[in-house]
Design a protein around this motif. Structure first.
Motif, PDB file in Angstrom:
ATOM      1  N   GLU A  73       0.860  -1.181   0.000  1.00 41.95           N
ATOM      2  CA  GLU A  73       0.000   0.000   0.000  1.00 41.95           C
ATOM      3  C   GLU A  73       0.895   1.230   0.000  1.00 41.95           C
ATOM      4  O   GLU A  73       1.935   1.245   0.649  1.00 41.95           O
ATOM      5  CB  GLU A  73      -0.911   0.006   1.226  1.00 41.95           C
ATOM      6  CG  GLU A  73      -1.977  -1.055   1.150  1.00 41.95           C
ATOM      7  CD  GLU A  73      -3.017  -0.925   2.252  1.00 41.95           C
ATOM      8  OE1 GLU A  73      -3.163   0.177   2.818  1.00 41.95           O
ATOM      9  OE2 GLU A  73      -3.679  -1.937   2.537  1.00 41.95           O
ATOM     10  N   GLN A  80      -6.572   5.622  -6.499  1.00 45.17           N
ATOM     11  CA  GLN A  80      -6.901   5.419  -5.082  1.00 45.17           C
ATOM     12  C   GLN A  80      -8.399   5.590  -4.856  1.00 45.17           C
ATOM     13  O   GLN A  80      -8.824   5.973  -3.776  1.00 45.17           O
ATOM     14  CB  GLN A  80      -6.115   6.418  -4.219  1.00 45.17           C
ATOM     15  CG  GLN A  80      -4.642   6.322  -4.402  1.00 45.17           C
ATOM     16  CD  GLN A  80      -3.901   6.037  -3.121  1.00 45.17           C
ATOM     17  OE1 GLN A  80      -4.450   5.990  -2.041  1.00 45.17           O
ATOM     18  NE2 GLN A  80      -2.615   5.828  -3.256  1.00 45.17           N
ATOM     19  N   PRO A  84      -6.549   3.206   0.013  1.00 44.53           N
ATOM     20  CA  PRO A  84      -5.130   2.903  -0.186  1.00 44.53           C
ATOM     21  C   PRO A  84      -4.843   1.443  -0.543  1.00 44.53           C
ATOM     22  O   PRO A  84      -3.763   1.130  -1.023  1.00 44.53           O
ATOM     23  CB  PRO A  84      -4.482   3.280   1.146  1.00 44.53           C
ATOM     24  CG  PRO A  84      -5.592   3.241   2.138  1.00 44.53           C
ATOM     25  CD  PRO A  84      -6.849   3.595   1.390  1.00 44.53           C
ATOM     26  N   ASP A  85      -5.815   0.536  -0.323  1.00 49.03           N
ATOM     27  CA  ASP A  85      -5.592  -0.866  -0.692  1.00 49.03           C
ATOM     28  C   ASP A  85      -6.097  -1.179  -2.102  1.00 49.03           C
ATOM     29  O   ASP A  85      -5.960  -2.296  -2.578  1.00 49.03           O
ATOM     30  CB  ASP A  85      -6.246  -1.801   0.321  1.00 49.03           C
ATOM     31  CG  ASP A  85      -7.765  -1.771   0.292  1.00 49.03           C
ATOM     32  OD1 ASP A  85      -8.349  -0.729  -0.102  1.00 49.03           O
ATOM     33  OD2 ASP A  85      -8.385  -2.782   0.663  1.00 49.03           O
ATOM     34  N   PRO A  88      -2.925  -1.507  -4.933  1.00 46.27           N
ATOM     35  CA  PRO A  88      -2.137  -2.706  -4.622  1.00 46.27           C
ATOM     36  C   PRO A  88      -2.924  -3.998  -4.903  1.00 46.27           C
ATOM     37  O   PRO A  88      -2.345  -4.990  -5.323  1.00 46.27           O
ATOM     38  CB  PRO A  88      -1.822  -2.571  -3.140  1.00 46.27           C
ATOM     39  CG  PRO A  88      -1.914  -1.120  -2.863  1.00 46.27           C
ATOM     40  CD  PRO A  88      -2.967  -0.583  -3.790  1.00 46.27           C
ATOM     41  N   ARG A 123      -8.206  -7.259  -1.012  1.00 45.03           N
ATOM     42  CA  ARG A 123      -8.742  -6.054  -0.368  1.00 45.03           C
ATOM     43  C   ARG A 123      -8.854  -6.295   1.130  1.00 45.03           C
ATOM     44  O   ARG A 123      -9.025  -7.421   1.595  1.00 45.03           O
ATOM     45  CB  ARG A 123     -10.124  -5.696  -0.935  1.00 45.03           C
ATOM     46  CG  ARG A 123     -10.141  -5.383  -2.432  1.00 45.03           C
ATOM     47  CD  ARG A 123      -9.283  -4.192  -2.821  1.00 45.03           C
ATOM     48  NE  ARG A 123      -9.591  -2.964  -2.139  1.00 45.03           N
ATOM     49  CZ  ARG A 123     -10.488  -2.081  -2.549  1.00 45.03           C
ATOM     50  NH1 ARG A 123     -11.194  -2.271  -3.646  1.00 45.03           N
ATOM     51  NH2 ARG A 123     -10.698  -0.981  -1.867  1.00 45.03           N
TER      52      ARG A 123
END
Length: 138
Positions: A73, A80, A84-85, A88, A123
């Motif tokens: 992250e 975004q 924030p996850d 990634p 997630r």
């Protein structure tokens, strides 16, 4: 030659490798075929599929840690939209893939002794995920 298709709906509790072997094996067996090819397809861009060891839980934890280190992250990502996850999760999905193929031999999936099929949730929060199954065979 016959074919069968089904979508599995799965609820993930959050990030990590969630084994779905039992559900996949049960559905495949119910089709009554002896030889063929099962294709699994994850219908999401922030979750993925993998075949991995299902005996030692440390393998799953080490894989989860490695994927998190490779695609951490970070506030540096442009995308975004969902937190924030979000980005990634997309990167982690690219690393592990969204499609698997498993041969059906003698009425059984040709998984190795220690292999299991996993949905890899990338997630942080729980999600409802769908995995499409397609079996082609006799």
């Amino acid at each position: 030659m016959r074919q069968a298709a089904q979508t599995l709906s799965l609820q993930t509790p959050g990030p990590g490798l969630h084994e779905i072997t039992r559900e996949v094996v049960a559905w495949t067996a119910a089709q009554g075929m002896t030889t063929g090819l099962l294709t699994l397809f994850c219908r999401h861009t922030s979750a993925s599929l993998t075949i991995q060891e299902n005996a030692d839980p440390d393998v799953r934890r080490d894989l989860e840690d490695w994927v998190a280190a490779v695609a951490p992250e970070s506030a540096a990502y442009r995308h975004q939209d969902e937190g924030p996850d979000d980005m990634p999760a997309h990167l982690r999905s690219v690393l592990t893939g969204v499609q698997l193929s498993v041969p059906l031999i003698g009425g059984r999936l040709a998984l190795g002794t220690w292999q299991g099929i996993y949905l890899f949730e990338h997630r942080r929060r729980p999600h409802r995920r769908e995995v499409a199954l397609h079996l082609l065979g006799d």
